[in-house]
Each structure stands twice: as C-alpha cells, then as structure tokens.
Design a protein around this motif. Structure first.
Motif, PDB file in Angstrom:
ATOM      1  N   UNK A 132     -45.625 -24.711  43.445  1.00  0.00           N
ATOM      2  CA  UNK A 132     -44.703 -24.207  42.440  1.00  0.00           C
ATOM      3  C   UNK A 132     -44.252 -25.299  41.474  1.00  0.00           C
ATOM      4  N   UNK A 133     -44.670 -26.534  41.688  1.00  0.00           N
ATOM      5  CA  UNK A 133     -44.212 -27.620  40.849  1.00  0.00           C
ATOM      6  C   UNK A 133     -44.859 -27.600  39.481  1.00  0.00           C
ATOM      7  N   UNK A 134     -44.135 -28.115  38.527  1.00  0.00           N
ATOM      8  CA  UNK A 134     -44.615 -28.270  37.175  1.00  0.00           C
ATOM      9  C   UNK A 134     -44.216 -29.662  36.699  1.00  0.00           C
ATOM     10  N   UNK A 135     -45.153 -30.382  36.136  1.00  0.00           N
ATOM     11  CA  UNK A 135     -44.845 -31.683  35.562  1.00  0.00           C
ATOM     12  C   UNK A 135     -44.593 -31.510  34.077  1.00  0.00           C
ATOM     13  N   UNK A 136     -43.565 -32.180  33.580  1.00  0.00           N
ATOM     14  CA  UNK A 136     -43.154 -31.954  32.195  1.00  0.00           C
ATOM     15  C   UNK A 136     -42.960 -33.274  31.470  1.00  0.00           C
ATOM     16  N   UNK A 137     -43.441 -33.318  30.229  1.00  0.00           N
ATOM     17  CA  UNK A 137     -43.225 -34.450  29.335  1.00  0.00           C
ATOM     18  C   UNK A 137     -42.518 -33.942  28.081  1.00  0.00           C
ATOM     19  N   UNK A 138     -41.391 -34.532  27.716  1.00  0.00           N
ATOM     20  CA  UNK A 138     -40.709 -34.122  26.492  1.00  0.00           C
ATOM     21  C   UNK A 138     -41.456 -34.649  25.264  1.00  0.00           C
ATOM     22  N   UNK A 139     -41.396 -33.920  24.170  1.00  0.00           N
ATOM     23  CA  UNK A 139     -42.037 -34.333  22.920  1.00  0.00           C
ATOM     24  C   UNK A 139     -41.011 -34.394  21.804  1.00  0.00           C
ATOM     25  N   UNK A 140     -41.127 -35.407  20.973  1.00  0.00           N
ATOM     26  CA  UNK A 140     -40.349 -35.476  19.737  1.00  0.00           C
ATOM     27  C   UNK A 140     -41.324 -35.761  18.596  1.00  0.00           C
ATOM     28  N   UNK A 141     -40.872 -35.578  17.374  1.00  0.00           N
ATOM     29  CA  UNK A 141     -41.714 -35.837  16.202  1.00  0.00           C
ATOM     30  C   UNK A 141     -41.098 -36.951  15.385  1.00  0.00           C
ATOM     31  N   UNK A 142     -41.887 -37.993  15.119  1.00  0.00           N
ATOM     32  CA  UNK A 142     -41.406 -39.103  14.305  1.00  0.00           C
ATOM     33  C   UNK A 142     -41.400 -38.662  12.838  1.00  0.00           C
ATOM     34  N   UNK A 143     -40.248 -38.698  12.166  1.00  0.00           N
ATOM     35  CA  UNK A 143     -40.163 -38.152  10.801  1.00  0.00           C
ATOM     36  C   UNK A 143     -40.946 -38.932   9.760  1.00  0.00           C
ATOM     37  N   UNK A 144     -41.168 -40.209   9.988  1.00  0.00           N
ATOM     38  CA  UNK A 144     -41.863 -41.006   8.972  1.00  0.00           C
ATOM     39  C   UNK A 144     -43.381 -40.942   9.097  1.00  0.00           C
ATOM     40  N   UNK A 145     -43.889 -40.879  10.331  1.00  0.00           N
ATOM     41  CA  UNK A 145     -45.341 -40.854  10.533  1.00  0.00           C
ATOM     42  C   UNK A 145     -45.879 -39.459  10.846  1.00  0.00           C
ATOM     43  N   UNK A 146     -44.996 -38.529  11.183  1.00  0.00           N
ATOM     44  CA  UNK A 146     -45.366 -37.177  11.621  1.00  0.00           C
ATOM     45  C   UNK A 146     -46.137 -37.197  12.940  1.00  0.00           C
ATOM     46  N   UNK A 147     -46.036 -38.283  13.693  1.00  0.00           N
ATOM     47  CA  UNK A 147     -46.699 -38.376  14.993  1.00  0.00           C
ATOM     48  C   UNK A 147     -45.815 -37.759  16.075  1.00  0.00           C
ATOM     49  N   UNK A 148     -46.465 -37.162  17.086  1.00  0.00           N
ATOM     50  CA  UNK A 148     -45.743 -36.565  18.196  1.00  0.00           C
ATOM     51  C   UNK A 148     -45.664 -37.595  19.320  1.00  0.00           C
ATOM     52  N   UNK A 149     -44.444 -37.817  19.808  1.00  0.00           N
ATOM     53  CA  UNK A 149     -44.192 -38.889  20.761  1.00  0.00           C
ATOM     54  C   UNK A 149     -43.696 -38.324  22.087  1.00  0.00           C
ATOM     55  N   UNK A 150     -44.019 -39.030  23.149  1.00  0.00           N
ATOM     56  CA  UNK A 150     -43.474 -38.703  24.456  1.00  0.00           C
ATOM     57  C   UNK A 150     -43.082 -39.996  25.143  1.00  0.00           C
ATOM     58  N   UNK A 151     -42.339 -39.876  26.235  1.00  0.00           N
ATOM     59  CA  UNK A 151     -42.031 -41.053  27.036  1.00  0.00           C
ATOM     60  C   UNK A 151     -42.233 -40.729  28.509  1.00  0.00           C
ATOM     61  N   UNK A 152     -42.716 -41.714  29.211  1.00  0.00           N
ATOM     62  CA  UNK A 152     -42.845 -41.637  30.659  1.00  0.00           C
ATOM     63  C   UNK A 152     -42.508 -43.021  31.205  1.00  0.00           C
ATOM     64  N   UNK A 153     -42.655 -43.190  32.496  1.00  0.00           N
ATOM     65  CA  UNK A 153     -42.284 -44.459  33.123  1.00  0.00           C
ATOM     66  C   UNK A 153     -43.499 -45.048  33.834  1.00  0.00           C
ATOM     67  N   UNK A 154     -43.698 -46.342  33.660  1.00  0.00           N
ATOM     68  CA  UNK A 154     -44.850 -47.003  34.253  1.00  0.00           C
ATOM     69  C   UNK A 154     -44.422 -48.243  35.030  1.00  0.00           C
TER      70      UNK A 154
END
Length: 414
Positions: A25-47
């Motif tokens: 039943x688990x789901x792994x999730x990564x949040x996404x944001x959009x950089x306004x200057x480059x229009x690139x989609x960004x996420x963060x995780x931990x390493x």
C-alpha cells in the motif's frame, strides 16, 4: 508542503523505525516546484550519510540520476563502482577500462546538451512515502553518476544535478521498483506552476478518485530496437475547434530510424513542432481565432502568434476562452484536449501568445515535443511495465489542481 528543514527534522527522528520495506500500500512521493526564471521543474530528496537535502532538475526522459559530487558533503556511505561489476553491467556503462577501475557513464545535461564522463557510484537515497501519513523510505544502494561541476551550468540556481525518470534500467522508477518488490515499475506525475508531485507505486488511487479513475490510456511507443528511453505517444492527427489539420502524417509517425513522432518532455518549456507542422498549425489557429473575434497583435519571442487578452476574450475555469486544440491518438475517442490555460501564455499586460514554438525543419528526433506548460495540471501516469501512458483531462475542469492533491496528503504529527 513542509519545508526542507521540517522534513530533515522528521527524518532524523523516525529514520530508524522505517528500515523495513514498504508494504504493497506504500507510495513514494517527490514534491515538484517550478523555477520561474528557467521554467525547469525541480524536486528535492536526501542523499548520503549523514542525510543531506539535494535539489535536482527533473528530466522525464533522463536515463539516471547524476550529481555534481564535488560540491556534495562527504558521505560515509558513498561507494564507487568498479568495472566488471554487476552494477556496471546493469548501468550499461560506456567505459573500456580494466577490472578494478571506476565504472564510467556518458552523462548529459539535456538542457544545455553538454556531456561528460561521470563515475558510477552508489549511496543511500531517502524519499518520502505515504501510508496513512507521510513518512520516509530509503534505498541503500542507489546507483547514480558523479559528474564534473561544469555540467550543472544552465541548471536552476542551487541544483546539484538532474533526476532521470526514463525507461532505463537505473532510472528512478526502475531502481525504486527493484528495491521495493511491492512497488510496480510505474509512476504518476502532476506538473504545476506552483506545487506538483511525482509518485511511485499505488499513488494514483490515493489521490482523488474522480481524476485517477477517469484516465485515458494510449500506448507508449518505442523504436524498432526497443532501446528508446524517452516517452513517445502516437499522435495521428491534430484538430483545432474540432477541425482536422491537413498535415504530413509521415512526420507524425516514428520512422525506422526512430525519427518523428511525439515526445513528452519536462525539459522543453513549451511544445515545439517541426516547421511544416508548426506553420500549418498556427495558420489554422489564427483562422479559428479570427472566427471568434480575437485580435492578433505583434509577436513576442519565442512565440510566433500573439493576441490581445483584453479585447473580448472571456476567462473560464480552464483559462481564456480560445479555440481548443485536440491531439488525436489511436482513435477519435482517445484525444488530449488542450484548453486556454495550457495553450495561451500571458507575456505582458493585455497580451497572450500561443504557447507553441517552431522546432525547426530538421529536429534531432521527435517532430513534436510536448513541453511542460502543456502538461501542467493534468494527472499523468507512466506504466513502464505495460508500456502505457494515462492522462486526465485538465484538472481545472474539476475546479482542482496538482497543488490541491499534494496539500491534501496527511503528514505525521510529531
């Protein structure tokens, strides 16, 4: 959405209690944001060990995760991968060095197209997971490429590399599925100008059932060798306000060399079209717009067609009331409708432009590349095992958005 600091505090308290693998039943999730200057989609995780937040640019077609390891903290769990190893073989490394030397990968910044050799390594990867609340999950031996610092040039400020979601053997979806046997080689994405997300596993049913249960499906197509890592769909025709365009259908299909067809991309900000397709498309769109009394104004680069947004254009829940664009796939019943929110870009006060760009007469591969702007606020499902792609109509039709889904997910209170 919780801040990086809040998430780090949560991780430090509960990491020891989640060493077991997630249940079905688990789901792994990564949040996404959009950089306004480059229009690139960004996420963060931990390493690494200790865990460090890592911001990455998301590349839907990327073959693997690559990092500027020189700027990372020193990780106690970082391990270089030697040639001749099973991991090196799994990654399809390009190195020709002898046994015991570092295994290397051809690593590409797909935005600038700069390329360099990167050392294959493995380390601990930590992401959020959803059960009854948001917790964490770890992958002990996640494979990635350590690229030279110059490769991050052109990426959004503060990012350390790129996260690949492609169909390759060491992309994020593939490694997640391998590490957690209960998670299918499948993921969903919801891009947004604000807060979006990527989920792996049984994530879609955990969202609102009215959207996730009404996806339209079409096959993901590949080249003849079956080695294509990009996501292509078979668009057979294009309509504007219900009228089919007269296009060279051979360019809409992928040929025996893997050229042509329609690709989905998070790297291209706005949909690009091969020149003859673009010219036919924009000519038909201008005609349809004139029939609704829209006023054309001077073009604003990079767009070739612009209109007045203050001259008799009504606003609806799906954006300005402009001609609808339909991408028709295997049948007339399988169509992707693009409303004003995803077709028009507001470039200045009172001016909006048709958010499609001339991709040139000889594009490298795809004749049409569906860009991020056209994908936003649609629920997208990529089933790598079944080679199927599912998509919803615009969530705005339901008076919802990707941000609503993400913010509705419960988080553990400590």
């Amino acid at each position: 959405m919780a801040s990086s600091l809040q998430l780090l505090l949560i991780f430090s308290v509960i990491i020891s209690s989640f060493a077991h693998k997630p249940t079905s039943q688990n789901t792994l999730i990564l949040p996404l944001t959009k950089d306004p200057s480059t229009h690139q989609y960004l996420t963060h995780l931990y390493t690494g060990t200790p865990m460090a937040p890592t911001k990455l640019v998301v590349d839907l077609s990327g073959p693997f995760l690559w990092l500027d390891c020189a700027s990372r903290h020193v990780s106690l769990s970082h391990r270089p991968i030697p040639t001749g190893s099973l991991q090196c073989s799994r990654a399809k490394a390009t190195t020709g060095c002898g046994s015991g030397r570092s295994c290397t990968l051809n690593t590409v910044n797909t935005i600038t197209r700069a390329a360099a050799r990167g050392d294959l390594a493995e380390d601990i990867l930590t992401v959020e997971r959803v059960e009854r609340s948001v917790r964490i999950a770890t992958v002990d031996r996640f494979l990635f490429s350590c690229a030279p610092p110059l490769l991050v040039n052109g990426l959004a400020s503060g990012t350390k590399g790129m996260l690949g979601l492609g169909r390759g053997r060491i992309s994020l979806p593939s490694q997640i599925a391998t590490s957690f046997g209960s998670i299918h080689r499948k993921f969903a994405a919801c891009l947004s100008s604000n807060d979006g997300f990527i989920v792996s596993g049984k994530g879609v049913p955990l969202l609102r059932s009215d959207a996730s249960n009404s996806l339209t499906y079409t096959p993901l197509i590949s080249n003849q060798e079956g080695t294509l890592e990009d996501y292509y769909i078979n668009v057979k025709s294009i309509k504007i306000n219900g009228k089919r365009l007269s296009l060279n259908t051979s360019k809409l299909s992928m040929d025996h060399e893997g050229k042509g067809g329609t690709k989905l991309s998070t790297i291209v900000p706005y949909t690009t079209m091969e020149t003859t397709i673009y010219e036919t498309f924009t000519k038909a769109y201008v005609t349809a717009a004139a029939a609704t009394n829209m006023t054309r104004v001077a073009s604003v680069a990079p767009f070739g067609v612009c209109f007045s947004s203050s001259d008799g254009v009504d606003e609806t829940r799906v954006g300005p009331a402009v001609p609808a664009v339909d991408l028709v796939m295997q049948s007339e019943m399988v169509r992707w409708r693009i409303h004003g929110r995803n077709s028009m870009v507001e470039v200045s006060e009172g001016v909006m432009c048709l958010g499609f760009v001339d991709g040139g007469s000889s594009p490298d591969q795809a004749s049409i590349v569906m860009g991020g702007y056209q994908l936003e606020d649609h629920l997208l499902e990529f089933d790598l095992g079944a080679s199927m792609f599912g998509f919803s109509s615009s969530l705005l039709v339901r008076e919802s958005s990707c941000s609503d889904f993400l913010h509705s997910m419960p988080r553990e209170s400590l």
